[in-house]
Scaffold this motif. Sequence first.
Motif, PDB file in Angstrom:
ATOM      1  N   ALA A 173       0.732  -1.398   0.099  1.00 47.85           N
ATOM      2  CA  ALA A 173       0.006  -0.120  -0.019  1.00 47.85           C
ATOM      3  C   ALA A 173       1.042   1.409  -0.026  1.00 47.85           C
ATOM      4  CB  ALA A 173      -0.811  -0.004   1.123  1.00 47.85           C
ATOM      5  N   VAL A 174       0.878   1.856  -0.979  1.00 49.64           N
ATOM      6  CA  VAL A 174       1.740   3.149  -1.262  1.00 49.64           C
ATOM      7  C   VAL A 174       0.898   4.275  -1.023  1.00 49.64           C
ATOM      8  CG1 VAL A 174       3.406   4.347  -2.505  1.00 49.64           C
ATOM      9  CG2 VAL A 174       3.281   1.939  -2.764  1.00 49.64           C
ATOM     10  N   PRO A 175       1.103   5.398  -0.106  1.00 51.79           N
ATOM     11  CA  PRO A 175       0.280   6.581  -0.345  1.00 51.79           C
ATOM     12  C   PRO A 175       0.010   7.191  -1.794  1.00 51.79           C
ATOM     13  CG  PRO A 175       1.931   6.620   1.489  1.00 51.79           C
ATOM     14  CD  PRO A 175       2.301   5.443   0.535  1.00 51.79           C
ATOM     15  N   LEU A 176      -0.915   7.851  -1.847  1.00 53.17           N
ATOM     16  CA  LEU A 176      -1.240   8.358  -3.126  1.00 53.17           C
ATOM     17  C   LEU A 176      -1.921   7.788  -4.172  1.00 53.17           C
ATOM     18  CD1 LEU A 176       1.376  11.456  -3.375  1.00 53.17           C
ATOM     19  CD2 LEU A 176      -0.702  11.540  -2.219  1.00 53.17           C
ATOM     20  N   ILE A 177      -1.249   6.644  -4.444  1.00 50.45           N
ATOM     21  CA  ILE A 177      -1.525   5.710  -5.365  1.00 50.45           C
ATOM     22  C   ILE A 177      -2.407   4.175  -5.221  1.00 50.45           C
ATOM     23  CG2 ILE A 177       0.317   6.523  -6.954  1.00 50.45           C
ATOM     24  CD1 ILE A 177       2.102   4.207  -6.358  1.00 50.45           C
ATOM     25  N   GLY A 178      -2.185   4.260  -3.496  1.00 46.32           N
ATOM     26  CA  GLY A 178      -3.022   3.051  -3.354  1.00 46.32           C
ATOM     27  C   GLY A 178      -2.229   1.586  -3.433  1.00 46.32           C
ATOM     28  N   GLN A 179      -2.882   0.526  -3.777  1.00 48.61           N
ATOM     29  CA  GLN A 179      -2.353  -0.768  -3.869  1.00 48.61           C
ATOM     30  C   GLN A 179      -1.347  -1.124  -5.188  1.00 48.61           C
ATOM     31  OE1 GLN A 179      -2.684  -3.017  -1.458  1.00 48.61           O
ATOM     32  NE2 GLN A 179      -3.867  -1.552  -0.368  1.00 48.61           N
ATOM     33  N   VAL A 180      -0.365  -1.515  -4.904  1.00 48.23           N
ATOM     34  CA  VAL A 180       0.451  -1.895  -5.947  1.00 48.23           C
ATOM     35  C   VAL A 180       0.819  -3.350  -5.815  1.00 48.23           C
ATOM     36  CG1 VAL A 180       2.712  -1.525  -7.142  1.00 48.23           C
ATOM     37  CG2 VAL A 180       1.605   0.337  -6.119  1.00 48.23           C
ATOM     38  N   HIS A 181       0.487  -4.008  -6.957  1.00 49.27           N
ATOM     39  CA  HIS A 181       0.594  -5.699  -6.834  1.00 49.27           C
ATOM     40  C   HIS A 181       2.258  -5.930  -7.000  1.00 49.27           C
ATOM     41  CE1 HIS A 181      -0.576  -9.710  -7.230  1.00 49.27           C
ATOM     42  NE2 HIS A 181       0.256  -9.839  -8.350  1.00 49.27           N
ATOM     43  N   ALA A 182       2.649  -6.706  -6.248  1.00 53.56           N
ATOM     44  CA  ALA A 182       4.076  -7.329  -5.976  1.00 53.56           C
ATOM     45  C   ALA A 182       4.339  -8.812  -6.277  1.00 53.56           C
ATOM     46  CB  ALA A 182       4.638  -6.749  -4.791  1.00 53.56           C
ATOM     47  N   ARG A 183       3.372  -9.606  -5.724  1.00 53.45           N
ATOM     48  CA  ARG A 183       3.447 -11.032  -5.781  1.00 53.45           C
ATOM     49  C   ARG A 183       4.009 -11.656  -7.114  1.00 53.45           C
ATOM     50  NH1 ARG A 183      -0.997 -14.516  -3.142  1.00 53.45           N
ATOM     51  NH2 ARG A 183       0.135 -13.970  -1.410  1.00 53.45           N
ATOM     52  N   ALA A 184       5.077 -12.322  -7.205  1.00 51.03           N
ATOM     53  CA  ALA A 184       5.378 -13.061  -8.416  1.00 51.03           C
ATOM     54  C   ALA A 184       5.901 -11.883  -9.579  1.00 51.03           C
ATOM     55  CB  ALA A 184       4.399 -13.823  -9.135  1.00 51.03           C
TER      56      ALA A 184
ATOM     57  N   THR B 228       9.138  -8.718  -9.998  1.00 48.51           N
ATOM     58  CA  THR B 228      10.610  -8.512  -9.646  1.00 48.51           C
ATOM     59  C   THR B 228      10.540  -7.145  -8.957  1.00 48.51           C
ATOM     60  OG1 THR B 228      11.349  -7.441 -11.637  1.00 48.51           O
ATOM     61  CG2 THR B 228      11.711  -9.851 -11.227  1.00 48.51           C
ATOM     62  N   THR B 229      11.693  -6.727  -8.143  1.00 49.97           N
ATOM     63  CA  THR B 229      11.716  -5.243  -7.887  1.00 49.97           C
ATOM     64  C   THR B 229      11.616  -4.190  -8.926  1.00 49.97           C
ATOM     65  OG1 THR B 229      14.141  -5.432  -7.880  1.00 49.97           O
ATOM     66  CG2 THR B 229      12.592  -5.947  -5.679  1.00 49.97           C
ATOM     67  N   VAL B 230      12.126  -4.452 -10.167  1.00 48.59           N
ATOM     68  CA  VAL B 230      12.230  -3.529 -11.400  1.00 48.59           C
ATOM     69  C   VAL B 230      10.746  -3.534 -11.821  1.00 48.59           C
ATOM     70  CG1 VAL B 230      13.087  -3.404 -13.504  1.00 48.59           C
ATOM     71  CG2 VAL B 230      14.742  -4.406 -11.945  1.00 48.59           C
ATOM     72  N   ASP B 231      10.175  -4.646 -11.846  1.00 51.69           N
ATOM     73  CA  ASP B 231       8.568  -4.337 -12.241  1.00 51.69           C
ATOM     74  C   ASP B 231       7.770  -3.470 -11.173  1.00 51.69           C
ATOM     75  OD1 ASP B 231       8.898  -6.054 -14.415  1.00 51.69           O
ATOM     76  OD2 ASP B 231       8.566  -7.889 -13.177  1.00 51.69           O
ATOM     77  N   VAL B 232       7.996  -3.646  -9.971  1.00 48.27           N
ATOM     78  CA  VAL B 232       7.271  -2.907  -9.158  1.00 48.27           C
ATOM     79  C   VAL B 232       7.662  -1.366  -9.136  1.00 48.27           C
ATOM     80  CG1 VAL B 232       7.084  -2.376  -6.329  1.00 48.27           C
ATOM     81  CG2 VAL B 232       6.984  -4.610  -7.261  1.00 48.27           C
ATOM     82  N   GLU B 233       9.071  -1.059  -9.372  1.00 43.83           N
ATOM     83  CA  GLU B 233       9.576   0.192  -9.552  1.00 43.83           C
ATOM     84  C   GLU B 233       8.841   0.907 -10.760  1.00 43.83           C
ATOM     85  OE1 GLU B 233      13.815   1.588 -10.862  1.00 43.83           O
ATOM     86  OE2 GLU B 233      13.842   0.540  -8.970  1.00 43.83           O
ATOM     87  N   ARG B 234       8.660   0.242 -11.855  1.00 49.87           N
ATOM     88  CA  ARG B 234       8.155   0.695 -12.710  1.00 49.87           C
ATOM     89  C   ARG B 234       6.657   1.067 -12.571  1.00 49.87           C
ATOM     90  NH1 ARG B 234      10.797  -3.604 -17.208  1.00 49.87           N
ATOM     91  NH2 ARG B 234      12.775  -2.651 -17.272  1.00 49.87           N
ATOM     92  N   THR B 235       6.092   0.219 -12.225  1.00 49.14           N
ATOM     93  CA  THR B 235       4.588   0.472 -11.681  1.00 49.14           C
ATOM     94  C   THR B 235       4.320   1.740 -11.011  1.00 49.14           C
ATOM     95  OG1 THR B 235       3.840  -1.857 -12.025  1.00 49.14           O
ATOM     96  CG2 THR B 235       2.533  -0.545 -10.899  1.00 49.14           C
TER      97      THR B 235
END
Length: 279
Positions: free
Chosen positions: A161-172, A174-181
């Motif tokens: 749960a990231v402030p301002l943008i809400g839920q960001v999916h992370a399961r399965a 990589t950290t690079v994918d989460v960073e881009r989202t």
Amino acid sequence: MSLRLAILLAALLLALGGCAQDELAVIGQILPTDVIFDAPSAAAPNDDVERVAGTGWGDTTVHRGAPQGTVVPVADTGWGDATVYRGERPVAAAPMMPGWGPPTVYAAAPIAVPVLPPGPHAVPDFLGPYLLDTGDKLRVFVYGQPNLSRIYTVDQIGNIAVPLIGQVHARARTTVDVERTIRAKLGTEFVKDPQVTVDVAQNRPFFILGEIRLPGQYPYVSGMTVETAVAIGGGYTERASERCFRVTRRVNGVVDVMEVPSDYTLLPGDTVYVYERIL
């Protein structure tokens, strides 16, 4: 006429009886399979015979002055007759005692390496990039945004749960994918050209069960093996088997069960089971 024939025969017999014979010569112990190469003797005619002293294996007879290529059989020694060639090397030697001959060399046959089918006994050779899952803690840094830069824990459904943008999916992912989202969502409405960095602050734990003194959940250590996990869990019990272990791993939502040795490298979230010794 008969008298003349008798006189001629008597003279011939007398002449043959007076022919010189070579004396017996002892030349040392010569095995019956030895091949003797000797130049023709001028003192002995081609049809004379020189007898060599017995060696305990039978007498060896050498014909002196025989023409090249002449094959002379030697007395039977119990191992087969030896053959002596006069003036040239023999083509074949006498049969050798079984077990004493030169070793037989066989061409090495190709070794077939078995290929294990996928399943409980297959160990993957390549694990791929590290994929996030429940329990991982992520360090998110947004340049110029201290309220957004913090540590986030992946929850049970696989989100942070990231402030301002809400839920960001992370399961399965990589950290690079989460960073881009995160960068895309922040840049759409809230931050102009955001600079985002995401890395793993703490891996999810691993579990160890079975014949271990302190089974349970423990923090994962980078590069740990099954043997390291056993040490973290307090060591083996008296009934534990130290030869093979079972590792359960969830990859992209699919559970994989593997039989592995003690030096197998574990990943965060793995469950290690220590078997009981049969004997």
